[in-house]
Design a protein around this motif. Structure first.
Motif, short mmCIF file in Angstrom:
data_model
loop_
_atom_site.label_atom_id
_atom_site.label_comp_id
_atom_site.label_asym_id
_atom_site.label_seq_id
_atom_site.Cartn_x
_atom_site.Cartn_y
_atom_site.Cartn_z
N ARG A 124 64.20 50.10 101.01
CA ARG A 124 62.92 50.06 101.71
C ARG A 124 62.59 51.44 102.29
O ARG A 124 61.43 51.88 102.26
CB ARG A 124 62.95 49.02 102.83
CG ARG A 124 61.58 48.77 103.46
CD ARG A 124 61.60 47.87 104.68
NE ARG A 124 62.45 46.71 104.48
CZ ARG A 124 63.54 46.46 105.18
NH1 ARG A 124 63.93 47.30 106.14
NH2 ARG A 124 64.25 45.39 104.94
N TRP A 360 56.00 48.76 111.46
CA TRP A 360 56.34 48.02 110.24
C TRP A 360 55.65 46.66 110.28
O TRP A 360 56.29 45.62 110.45
CB TRP A 360 57.86 47.85 110.14
CG TRP A 360 58.61 49.15 110.03
CD1 TRP A 360 59.20 49.84 111.04
CD2 TRP A 360 58.85 49.89 108.84
NE1 TRP A 360 59.80 50.98 110.56
CE2 TRP A 360 59.61 51.04 109.21
CE3 TRP A 360 58.52 49.71 107.48
CZ2 TRP A 360 60.01 51.99 108.27
CZ3 TRP A 360 58.92 50.65 106.56
CH2 TRP A 360 59.66 51.78 106.95
N PRO A 361 54.32 46.62 110.15
CA PRO A 361 53.57 45.38 110.40
C PRO A 361 53.87 44.23 109.44
O PRO A 361 53.66 43.07 109.79
CB PRO A 361 52.11 45.83 110.29
CG PRO A 361 52.15 47.08 109.45
CD PRO A 361 53.44 47.75 109.80
N ASP A 362 54.34 44.52 108.25
CA ASP A 362 54.54 43.46 107.26
C ASP A 362 56.02 43.11 107.06
O ASP A 362 56.36 42.38 106.13
CB ASP A 362 53.94 43.88 105.91
CG ASP A 362 52.44 44.15 106.00
OD1 ASP A 362 51.76 43.38 106.70
OD2 ASP A 362 51.98 45.13 105.39
N THR A 364 59.47 41.35 107.27
CA THR A 364 60.11 40.07 107.60
C THR A 364 61.59 40.19 107.28
O THR A 364 61.98 40.71 106.23
CB THR A 364 59.50 38.91 106.79
OG1 THR A 364 59.64 39.18 105.39
CG2 THR A 364 58.03 38.73 107.13
#
Length: 404
Positions: A124, A360-362, A364
């Protein structure tokens, strides 16, 4: 709760010897940096099998010093890999030295970073155009992740390891070495807050096998100053007739005031002598919790023990299926408190904190989220008695039945 003392989730155990050790310092010549600092550092290094130990103000300062000592460029690309289940300080201190933070997921049952979750986080980071430079595994609740495998994976990406061992003084890893004397971590950070296994009031330390890093840690601990004539750059001010001026010092880089006091270190040194007894008592309490929780409810288990290591337990974490039990965690904690039993949540996943969620808004992380949904820390400290344990388990039984 009438007539009964409140049972917190953790607390210090201070003996008369501890008090005498601190009193002796208060009656002496040194309150701040003095002989107890050197003595505590030597005892800690010896205990964990490290060549060097550098004591400091607290565990957060230890993390800050260790990351600063790496001298990684804050170029907007360099990043640190941090497991999401930890106290915010692990991530925050990476940000404090200008690194981006990339969060790794954790095992949903142990809260530990794994090679699989590290691999995903490394990928990532690269996809985001970042360069992973350091991995900060957290030795959670006293247990270690698989450091051999993590170190091998980190090395393939050119990353060094700094252990966050705030929970793990006295833990023996699966590799057979004490946490803090790792052949894999360039530095290991400890905390000596009152709820930890040994207490200094506030206090922390960094251990390392590297003499250059140890020197950098000591310099950064004291404003970045040096009195070593071989390091002086301004020779006109530094020397008179070829000899170093006795008052002279230089600041080649900015540091911090992260020193520990002599009376903190006197307490820490006295507590260190009791470390084995503290660990033994905590181990016995965890074993008792394990047995009793098995019969308490089908919806509750204790954090499972990792194989092939000897943890020095810091937390007694129960994993509770609150949905299946038909009661919220908040309600359980309130009922426990009404019975004089404290509890806590360790931890809210750091990636869910607003500051990091905006970065890091998305993101999970299902393992961290699954662990967080179920975790509840129960009282664990050496002075917890059999009567106290009975009270904790009775209150927990009452809570899970939804009774007041």
């Amino acid at each position: 709760m009438t007539g009964q003392s409140f049972l917190p989730y953790g607390r210090q155990d201070i003996s008369e010897d501890d008090i005498a050790a601190v009193s002796a310092v208060l009656r002496g010549d040194f309150l701040t940096t003095g002989p107890m600092v050197d003595a505590f550092e030597a005892a800690l290094a010896n205990r964990v099998g490290a060549a060097h130990a550098v004591v400091c103000a607290n565990g957060t300062a230890a993390l800050h010093l260790a990351l600063a000592a790496l001298q990684l460029e804050a170029d907007g690309r360099n990043c640190a890999i941090v497991p999401s289940i930890t106290f915010v300080a692990t991530a925050n201190m990476a940000r404090a030295v200008g690194l981006e933070v990339v969060f790794a997921d954790t095992d949903p049952d142990t809260a530990l970073i794994t090679t699989d979750t590290l691999a995903v986080a490394l990928e990532r980071a690269k996809q985001a155009g970042l360069t992973p430079r350091v991995v900060l595994p957290v030795h959670f609740a006293g247990q270690s992740p698989d450091m051999d495998a993590l170190a091998a994976l980190a090395a393939t990406e050119g990353c060094v390891i700094i252990d966050d061992a705030a929970h793990a003084i006295g833990t023996i890893s699966a590799g057979g070495y004490p946490v803090g004397g790792s052949p894999y971590a360039v530095m290991t950070c400890f905390s000596f807050h009152p709820v930890k296994t040994i207490a200094m009031g506030e206090g922390g330390a960094v251990t390392t096998q590297d003499p250059a890093l140890a020197e950098a840690l000591r310099r950064l601990r004291g404003h970045g100053l040096t009195r070593d004539p071989s390091c002086f750059e301004n020779t006109e001010d530094a020397f008179t007739d070829g000899a170093a001026n006795p008052w002279y010092y230089e600041m080649p880089e900015i540091g911090f005031n992260y020193r520990a006091t002599d009376f903190q270190c006197a307490l820490g040194l006295s507590q260190m002598k009791r470390l084995d007894a503290f660990i033994a008592r905590r181990t016995a309490l965890i074993a008792e919790y394990d047995e009793r929780l098995k019969t308490l409810s089908q919806h509750i288990t204790l954090l499972p023990q990792q194989p092939a290591q000897t943890p020095a337990w810091h937390l007694a974490v129960a994993l509770i299926d609150f949905a299946a039990a038909g009661i919220s965690r908040a309600a359980v904690m309130a009922i426990l408190r009404s019975h004089g039993v404290g509890s806590q949540v360790h931890y809210i996943p750091v990636h869910r904190q607003p500051y990091y969620a905006r970065r890091w808004p998305d993101l999970t992380l299902p393992g961290a989220d699954r662990y967080y949904q179920r975790c509840l820390s129960l009282p664990l400290y050496p002075t917890l008695t059999a009567e106290d344990m009975n009270r904790v388990c009775l209150a927990l039984t009452t809570a899970l039945r939804g009774q007041p």
